[in-house]
Design an enzyme around this catalytic site. Structure first.
Site, short mmCIF file in Angstrom:
data_model
loop_
_atom_site.label_atom_id
_atom_site.label_comp_id
_atom_site.label_asym_id
_atom_site.label_seq_id
_atom_site.Cartn_x
_atom_site.Cartn_y
_atom_site.Cartn_z
N ASP A 47 10.20 0.80 19.66
CA ASP A 47 9.80 1.48 20.89
C ASP A 47 9.44 2.93 20.60
OD1 ASP A 47 10.15 1.40 24.14
OD2 ASP A 47 10.75 3.35 23.29
N TYR A 52 6.21 11.19 22.31
CA TYR A 52 7.16 11.40 21.22
C TYR A 52 6.51 12.08 20.01
CZ TYR A 52 10.07 7.92 23.69
OH TYR A 52 10.79 7.21 24.62
N LYS A 77 3.87 4.08 25.17
CA LYS A 77 3.86 4.45 26.59
C LYS A 77 2.80 5.51 26.88
CE LYS A 77 8.89 4.06 26.39
NZ LYS A 77 9.07 4.47 24.99
N HIS A 110 4.88 5.63 31.59
CA HIS A 110 6.15 6.25 31.21
C HIS A 110 6.97 6.71 32.41
CE1 HIS A 110 7.94 8.38 27.45
NE2 HIS A 110 8.90 8.03 28.28
N LEU A 192 23.33 4.25 24.95
CA LEU A 192 24.64 4.78 24.57
C LEU A 192 24.95 6.08 25.30
CD1 LEU A 192 24.38 4.13 20.73
CD2 LEU A 192 25.41 2.65 22.45
N ARG A 238 23.73 3.78 10.83
CA ARG A 238 23.79 3.43 12.25
C ARG A 238 22.72 2.39 12.61
NH1 ARG A 238 26.50 7.61 15.14
NH2 ARG A 238 28.50 7.80 14.06
N ASN A 242 24.07 -0.77 14.61
CA ASN A 242 23.64 -1.06 15.97
C ASN A 242 23.04 -2.44 16.15
OD1 ASN A 242 24.45 1.49 16.74
ND2 ASN A 242 22.40 2.37 16.75
#
Length: 276
Positions: A47, A52, A77, A110, A192, A238, A242
């Site tokens: 994603d 970004y 997006k 978005h 999270l 991580r 995850n």
């Protein structure tokens, strides 16, 4: 050994992986390596977003990971200042160019930016992109029930996905129910709580009892309430942690304890009614 992630059915006949790798806050330079690591670990949903600033790096990671393109579910997006039918199409073309790919699997508006009154016109552009096969599925992000009702009423086409802020302290039961009525999959950004959920005493207690990390408990909860989750991390360990979610299941009592964490004021990000 790479994990195998379960999928959820979309209302357009396609399927979306239930756990993905979120690329928010990754630099363009970081993205190729980290996206590649995620794909090698078994993630198949990646994603990103135009805003970004890392679509080029994400595209390189997708192309160079050694995973067949048709196995990858890539989302990007449309940013707020590119809404409108013609402008959205130009922005989409620019995203594809940066990604270096002929199509994306999911293209999202978005934010609704309701004050601009352009999201219906923009949605019509996305419908065209889907018909052309360049966006295999289309959806929205941060849309409230009234925004979705307007889209469906004006076009007859419901989004495949609504990506919204959702975590244990902001569980979004009403939006999830509304999405479900339209056959829309709810996808959680900041699943999270931008790390805040990981220090909650209830989450910590469940994690300790289970021999799991707090993040694994929260992401497993996300799966069991029927959401797609896209945790973001720049730490390779991580990335592996995850996605290690498939050797345990939370019990009814644990789910009930997490349900008690919901707060009406639990929002961390902007309010979609006013943000643009």
């Amino acid at each position: 050994m790479a994990a195998t992630v379960p999928t959820l059915a979309l209302n357009d006949g396609r399927r979306i992986p239930q756990i993905g790798y979120g690329c928010w806050q990754l630099s363009d330079a970081q993205a190729p390596d980290l996206v590649g690591r995620a794909l090698q670990a078994g993630y198949r949903l990646i994603d990103t977003a135009a805003v970004y600033g890392n679509e080029a790096g994400v595209g390189r990671g997708v192309r160079d990971a050694g995973v067949a393109r048709e196995e990858i579910f890539l989302t990007t997006k449309l940013w707020n200042d590119r809404q409108g039918r013609d402008e959205a199409r130009r922005a989409f073309d620019e995203s594809l160019q940066r990604l270096g790919l002929p199509y994306v699997d999911l293209y999202l508006i978005h934010w609704p930016c309701p004050q601009r009154r352009l999201f219906v016109e923009t949605w019509k552009a996305l419908i065209q992109l889907r018909e052309e096969g360049r966006a295999k599925s289309i959806g929205v992000s941060n849309f409230a029930a009234e925004h979705i009702a307007t889209l469906v009423g004006e076009t007859g086409v419901a989004p495949a996905v609504n990506q919204i802020e959702l975590h244990p302290h902001f569980q979004r039961k009403a939006p999830r129910a509304d999405d479900a009525r339209h056959g829309i999959v709810t996808e959680s950004w900041s699943p999270l709580g931008q790390g805040k959920e990981l220090n909650d005493p209830i989450i910590l207690a469940i994690a300790k009892a289970r021999g799991k990390t707090p993040a694994q408990v929260v992401l497993r909860w996300q799966m069991q309430i029927g959401c797609v989750a896209i945790p973001k991390t720049a730490r390779p360990e991580r990335i592996l942690e995850n996605i290690a979610l498939f050797d345990f299941e939370l019990g009814a009592d644990e789910m009930e304890r997490i349900a008690t964490l919901d707060r009406p004021d639990g929002r961390i990000g902007p309010d979609p009614a006013t943000f643009c």
